[in-house]
Each structure stands twice: as C-alpha cells, then as structure tokens.
Design a protein around this motif. Structure first.
Motif, mmCIF file in Angstrom:
data_model
loop_
_atom_site.group_PDB
_atom_site.id
_atom_site.type_symbol
_atom_site.label_atom_id
_atom_site.label_comp_id
_atom_site.label_asym_id
_atom_site.label_seq_id
_atom_site.Cartn_x
_atom_site.Cartn_y
_atom_site.Cartn_z
ATOM 1 N N ASP A 50 3.123 -8.836 3.114
ATOM 2 C CA ASP A 50 2.549 -9.621 2.022
ATOM 3 C C ASP A 50 1.045 -9.813 2.183
ATOM 4 O O ASP A 50 0.326 -10.013 1.201
ATOM 5 C CB ASP A 50 3.201 -11.020 1.972
ATOM 6 N N ASP A 51 0.583 -9.785 3.443
ATOM 7 C CA ASP A 51 -0.832 -10.062 3.711
ATOM 8 C C ASP A 51 -1.695 -8.806 3.698
ATOM 9 O O ASP A 51 -2.901 -8.891 3.931
ATOM 10 C CB ASP A 51 -0.986 -10.741 5.088
ATOM 11 N N VAL A 52 -1.081 -7.644 3.475
ATOM 12 C CA VAL A 52 -1.841 -6.389 3.499
ATOM 13 C C VAL A 52 -2.198 -6.013 2.056
ATOM 14 O O VAL A 52 -1.335 -5.964 1.192
ATOM 15 C CB VAL A 52 -1.014 -5.263 4.157
ATOM 16 N N SER A 53 -3.500 -5.766 1.818
ATOM 17 C CA SER A 53 -3.929 -5.437 0.461
ATOM 18 C C SER A 53 -4.127 -3.930 0.306
ATOM 19 O O SER A 53 -4.306 -3.201 1.283
ATOM 20 C CB SER A 53 -5.240 -6.149 0.132
ATOM 21 N N ILE A 54 -4.108 -3.490 -0.947
ATOM 22 C CA ILE A 54 -4.392 -2.079 -1.236
ATOM 23 C C ILE A 54 -5.807 -1.727 -0.767
ATOM 24 O O ILE A 54 -6.050 -0.620 -0.274
ATOM 25 C CB ILE A 54 -4.222 -1.808 -2.750
ATOM 26 N N VAL B 294 11.435 -1.905 17.358
ATOM 27 C CA VAL B 294 11.204 -3.296 16.943
ATOM 28 C C VAL B 294 9.877 -3.799 17.498
ATOM 29 O O VAL B 294 9.101 -4.469 16.808
ATOM 30 C CB VAL B 294 12.377 -4.189 17.407
ATOM 31 N N ASP B 295 9.610 -3.435 18.747
ATOM 32 C CA ASP B 295 8.363 -3.827 19.398
ATOM 33 C C ASP B 295 7.157 -3.261 18.635
ATOM 34 O O ASP B 295 6.174 -3.962 18.386
ATOM 35 C CB ASP B 295 8.372 -3.276 20.833
ATOM 36 N N ASP B 296 7.256 -1.993 18.237
ATOM 37 C CA ASP B 296 6.147 -1.329 17.529
ATOM 38 C C ASP B 296 5.921 -1.874 16.123
ATOM 39 O O ASP B 296 4.816 -1.806 15.601
ATOM 40 C CB ASP B 296 6.425 0.182 17.408
ATOM 41 N N HIS B 297 6.993 -2.321 15.494
ATOM 42 C CA HIS B 297 6.894 -2.705 14.080
ATOM 43 C C HIS B 297 7.225 -4.178 13.857
ATOM 44 O O HIS B 297 7.693 -4.546 12.786
ATOM 45 C CB HIS B 297 7.848 -1.840 13.237
ATOM 46 N N GLY B 298 7.003 -5.005 14.877
ATOM 47 C CA GLY B 298 7.444 -6.389 14.868
ATOM 48 C C GLY B 298 7.276 -7.179 13.578
ATOM 49 O O GLY B 298 8.274 -7.514 12.929
ATOM 50 N N PRO B 299 6.034 -7.483 13.179
ATOM 51 C CA PRO B 299 5.869 -8.339 11.996
ATOM 52 C C PRO B 299 6.493 -7.729 10.733
ATOM 53 O O PRO B 299 7.083 -8.448 9.918
ATOM 54 C CB PRO B 299 4.348 -8.463 11.864
ATOM 55 N N GLY B 300 6.375 -6.420 10.591
ATOM 56 C CA GLY B 300 6.966 -5.764 9.414
ATOM 57 C C GLY B 300 8.481 -5.816 9.455
ATOM 58 O O GLY B 300 9.145 -6.040 8.437
ATOM 59 N N PHE B 301 9.057 -5.611 10.645
ATOM 60 C CA PHE B 301 10.518 -5.669 10.803
ATOM 61 C C PHE B 301 11.020 -7.070 10.466
ATOM 62 O O PHE B 301 11.985 -7.228 9.717
ATOM 63 C CB PHE B 301 10.872 -5.296 12.248
ATOM 64 N N SER B 302 10.341 -8.088 10.999
ATOM 65 C CA SER B 302 10.747 -9.466 10.703
ATOM 66 C C SER B 302 10.685 -9.756 9.212
ATOM 67 O O SER B 302 11.623 -10.291 8.629
ATOM 68 C CB SER B 302 9.816 -10.462 11.403
ATOM 69 N N ALA B 303 9.546 -9.415 8.602
ATOM 70 C CA ALA B 303 9.366 -9.721 7.182
ATOM 71 C C ALA B 303 10.448 -9.032 6.359
ATOM 72 O O ALA B 303 11.052 -9.630 5.459
ATOM 73 C CB ALA B 303 7.977 -9.275 6.717
ATOM 74 N N GLY C 88 11.582 -10.216 2.830
ATOM 75 C CA GLY C 88 10.342 -9.961 2.128
ATOM 76 C C GLY C 88 9.719 -8.696 2.626
ATOM 77 O O GLY C 88 10.175 -8.161 3.619
ATOM 78 N N PRO C 89 8.680 -8.214 2.011
ATOM 79 C CA PRO C 89 8.049 -8.668 0.779
ATOM 80 C C PRO C 89 8.564 -7.917 -0.442
ATOM 81 O O PRO C 89 8.183 -8.241 -1.540
ATOM 82 C CB PRO C 89 6.581 -8.322 1.003
ATOM 83 N N ALA C 90 9.391 -6.935 -0.227
ATOM 84 C CA ALA C 90 9.863 -6.154 -1.375
ATOM 85 C C ALA C 90 11.223 -6.683 -1.822
ATOM 86 O O ALA C 90 12.041 -5.965 -2.354
ATOM 87 C CB ALA C 90 9.957 -4.683 -1.008
ATOM 88 N N VAL C 91 11.445 -7.967 -1.561
ATOM 89 C CA VAL C 91 12.709 -8.542 -2.002
ATOM 90 C C VAL C 91 12.779 -8.401 -3.504
ATOM 91 O O VAL C 91 11.777 -8.419 -4.193
ATOM 92 C CB VAL C 91 12.832 -10.022 -1.598
ATOM 93 N N GLY C 92 13.961 -8.231 -3.975
ATOM 94 C CA GLY C 92 14.131 -8.007 -5.396
ATOM 95 C C GLY C 92 14.263 -6.524 -5.668
ATOM 96 O O GLY C 92 14.715 -6.114 -6.716
ATOM 97 N N SER C 93 13.879 -5.723 -4.670
ATOM 98 C CA SER C 93 14.042 -4.290 -4.837
ATOM 99 C C SER C 93 15.394 -3.883 -4.271
ATOM 100 O O SER C 93 15.646 -3.995 -3.076
ATOM 101 C CB SER C 93 12.933 -3.550 -4.091
ATOM 102 N N SER C 94 16.277 -3.417 -5.129
ATOM 103 C CA SER C 94 17.586 -2.997 -4.628
ATOM 104 C C SER C 94 17.426 -1.733 -3.784
ATOM 105 O O SER C 94 18.239 -1.455 -2.918
ATOM 106 C CB SER C 94 18.550 -2.764 -5.784
ATOM 107 N N ARG C 95 16.333 -0.975 -4.017
ATOM 108 C CA ARG C 95 16.104 0.213 -3.181
ATOM 109 C C ARG C 95 15.841 -0.180 -1.737
ATOM 110 O O ARG C 95 16.282 0.490 -0.813
ATOM 111 C CB ARG C 95 14.915 1.024 -3.720
ATOM 112 N N THR C 96 15.111 -1.273 -1.541
ATOM 113 C CA THR C 96 14.838 -1.745 -0.184
ATOM 114 C C THR C 96 16.138 -2.108 0.521
ATOM 115 O O THR C 96 16.389 -1.695 1.654
ATOM 116 C CB THR C 96 13.914 -2.986 -0.245
ATOM 117 N N ASN C 97 16.961 -2.904 -0.161
ATOM 118 C CA ASN C 97 18.241 -3.286 0.444
ATOM 119 C C ASN C 97 19.097 -2.066 0.749
ATOM 120 O O ASN C 97 19.774 -2.010 1.769
ATOM 121 C CB ASN C 97 18.998 -4.243 -0.480
ATOM 122 N N ALA C 98 19.059 -1.087 -0.154
ATOM 123 C CA ALA C 98 19.874 0.116 0.047
ATOM 124 C C ALA C 98 19.404 0.871 1.290
ATOM 125 O O ALA C 98 20.225 1.404 2.047
ATOM 126 C CB ALA C 98 19.808 1.012 -1.190
#
Lengths: 235, 235
Positions: free
Chosen positions: A32-36, A99-108, A113-123
């Motif tokens: 969520d904190d990373v901008s384009i 998990v160690d390499d991708h910690g904050p992204g894995f947790s989010a 988050g941050p792509a919640v609402g995307s059924s593709r993400t859940n899939a």
C-alpha cells in the motif's frame, strides 16, 4: 538488472524488469505504501511508461504476485529421495527463506491487503496452497488421500503459513528452530489423527517405518515420552 | 422475531431485527448472493426502509459481522474450573457449533469475501483471534507468555480456523471427532515446542501435572507411544 540501462528493451523484457522491480519494492514495504512513481524511479523509466506496460498499480501488483506465487510453489518441490523428515525440513528451509525475503509483502498479502477485493489474488494464494498440498501428498506416496489425511496435510500447510506470519511479527524465535518445529508439527498432527483412526494409523506406521530411528520423528516421540508425568509405557 | 409484525418498532429495535435477519441470511448462503430485497422481504419491510436504517449492504453486513464476532468471541469464554483438556473441549464444542450454524457465511468471510477491501472486516476477525488467544492464555495461568507460548497459542487458534474451514468443505469427518482432535492438537503443538525449549517444557509439565492421567493429554501420549516402532522408553 541495473537501472539506467541505455539500450532499448523489448516489450516482454521491459515487463519482466518492471515486475522484478515492483516485486522487490512490494516485498520490503507494505505494498500500500509503494507508489507508481517509486517503481518508475527504481526501474529508471518515466511514470507514463510504467502505465504503458501496466494499466495501474493493481495489475502490476498482480503480475508481481504471480511471479512470487510461482516461486513459492516451486519451493515446495523436493526430490523423492531420502527420509521424509529430511525432505520436509528442506522444504521448510526454502519456505522460510522466501518469507524472510518477502516479509512485509507476505504479511500484507496474507492479512488481506492491498489487493483485497481481487478474486484473482485470492485464487493465486489458493493455487500455492493447493500446490503445497499436492507436493506433500506425493511425498507420502498416497494416491487417493482419505479425508483425515487431507485434513492433516491441508491444516499443516495452513499452520506453516500462520507460523511464518507470527514469526514475522518481531522475529523473536530463530528461523531454523521454527523450520524444524514445523516438521515435528507435521508428525504431531498426523500422530494425533492416527491415535484415533485405524486408517491413519496404518499410513503413519508405514511412513515412520522408513524413518531412521534417530530422525526427527523418532527423536520427538522419545522427548515427549520423557516430558509426561503419566505412565506412557507401563500404563 | 417473526415477520409481518404489526406494531411499530423503535429505531434500535428495528436495527437489531434487521441485523438478526441479515445474519441468518448471510450465514446460510454466500453473502455475495444475498440481496437487500431478500433481507427486506425476510424482515417484512420495504427495501427503502432497509436503506433508512443501513446506507448499503456493506454496512448491514458489517453490523451482522459485528454481532457474529461478539458471539464467537463469547464462545471462547470458559469458567476457570476443572482440568484444562476438558475446558478446551467445551470451547471447541461451542466453536464448532458456531461454525456449523454459520457455515457458508463463515467460509465466505474467512476466504476473503464479500466485504474484502474493508479494513473494518479484517479488524473484526483479528479481534476475535485476539480474544480467543487471551482466553486460552488466561486458562494456562501465564501472566506474560514467552514468545514460544504465544506462537503455540496463536498458531493453534489459526489451526482451529483452518480445520473448521476444511471440515465445512464436505463435512466428511464427524464434528465431535475434530473437536477432540483440536484439543489433542493443542497438546501436541505445545509438546513439540516443549521438546526443544526448557521454558516451554516447564510450562507444559506444570499444565500436565493438573491433568488427570486418563484425560485427553495423558491418553494421547500413551497412544502415540504405541504407534511408533522406535524405542521411546528404552531409547
């Protein structure tokens, strides 16, 4: 891939570069904190050019997640050689390294988050879980797992996820200890199921027959027997 | 509350009635498939009147979820009396009764829908997990849980969730068996941790000292010892 590359990249090469840059940024801070703008800067290109390849942050996030999901599923692949406990331990080592390499992204991601609402993400998350499940089942050598074995394996995959998430919150326990612990947890969950179901007991006995007596499974039971005040042998 | 009630309800009473009606509908079918029209019909009021009390389906869903979350957290409350294994078994009985009553809604919620994207929804789920965690810790009688105990309890709460979700997918294993199994899983996860950490071993020995030798924990270890081909006693 360094930034500021002078030669022109092909379309697919540029897309792959952007995915790699984005994955690294999404992994190290909450996505969520990373901008384009940051992604563009890190890739050494302009913001409009990023949009030329990806219509928005969500599509770039999904592409980065696709690559991460494929890589994570890969880490559950393990040759069918040697004792099961040792195989599981190698898998857990690769899982925790991821998990160690991708910690904050894995947790989010796993916390919704941050792509919640995307059924593709859940899939994609479900695909990784399914790949992990199928890998473990294949190592057990069971063609058609009964419901109780399926439950043990699927709930263990979920336990590995939650253990990793809890570990990331402060990293207060050495990673290597948790890798070994999860191997033992697998044995423990299978053993609980086997303690009350004859079919599971048969499967477990067959698995354990191939384990060295000084392997993690045998060692665990010896240690447990020493902990309990009751009469495990004579009772 | 029956539909078609003639007398006028007060505002709060009407809100509570709508929440109850919505919770029942959201529990029995995937919440994505439940329309405001259905909720209005089930409550015996017009669609515009539903919108008078709740601005949209998401706000009604969140109110229903709030009630469900409070109820679920309540089910983890248990008097501090009698052996720990028996207490955990009663908690698991109430937890699975809840899951049984709210199956499709529980699945949809935990799998990331339909209110995904709502940080309030995720916060409510985390609140229930936290309440469950604190309840279990209070039963263990540990004022300041060390990191390894926190991991065992939190990962067990997560294991209960995933076991319930897997059970809901086909209900192929009797519910009562899984309630007992989760009590044993708790003992097993604690024991694995205790097998490799002196502080956890001390905590486990203290817990087990208060357990009857024919309780679920003692029984489990006896059964496990019988399953393993290695030399657990004479090692």
């Amino acid at each position: 891939m360094t930034t500021g590359v002078r030669r022109r990249m092909g379309v697919e090469e540029r897309r792959q570069q952007l995915i790699g840059v984005a994955l690294e940024l999404f992994s190290n801070r909450s996505p969520d904190d990373v901008s384009i703008d940051e992604i563009a800067a890190a890739a050494g290109i302009s913001r409009p050019l990023v949009y030329h390849y990806f219509p928005g942050k969500l599509s770039l996030y999904e592409a980065a997640l696709r690559r991460a999901a494929d890589e994570l599923a890969d880490r559950f692949r393990e040759p069918h050689e040697g004792p099961l406990g040792a195989r599981l331990l190698r898998v857990m080592g690769r899982f925790f390294a991821f998990v160690d390499d991708h910690g904050p992204g894995f947790s989010a991601l796993m916390r919704g988050g941050p792509a919640v609402g995307s059924s593709r993400t859940n899939a994609m998350i479900d695909e990784v879980r399914q790949a992990a499940y199928e890998q473990i089942v294949s190592h057990l050598g069971i063609a058609a797992p009964p419901a109780r074995l399926e439950l043990v394996v699927r709930s263990w995959v979920s336990l590995a996820e939650s253990t990793a998430l809890i570990w990331l919150d402060g990293r207060r326990i050495p990673r290597a200890e948790l890798e070994l612990q999860l191997v033992h947890d697998f044995a423990a969950l299978a053993a609980v199921s086997a303690a009350y179901d004859a079919e599971m007991a048969g499967i477990l006995v067959r698995i354990l027959a191939d384990e060295p007596s000084d392997g993690p499974f045998g060692e665990l039971v010896g240690r447990l027997a020493g902990l309990v005040p009751g009469p495990p042998a004579g009772g």
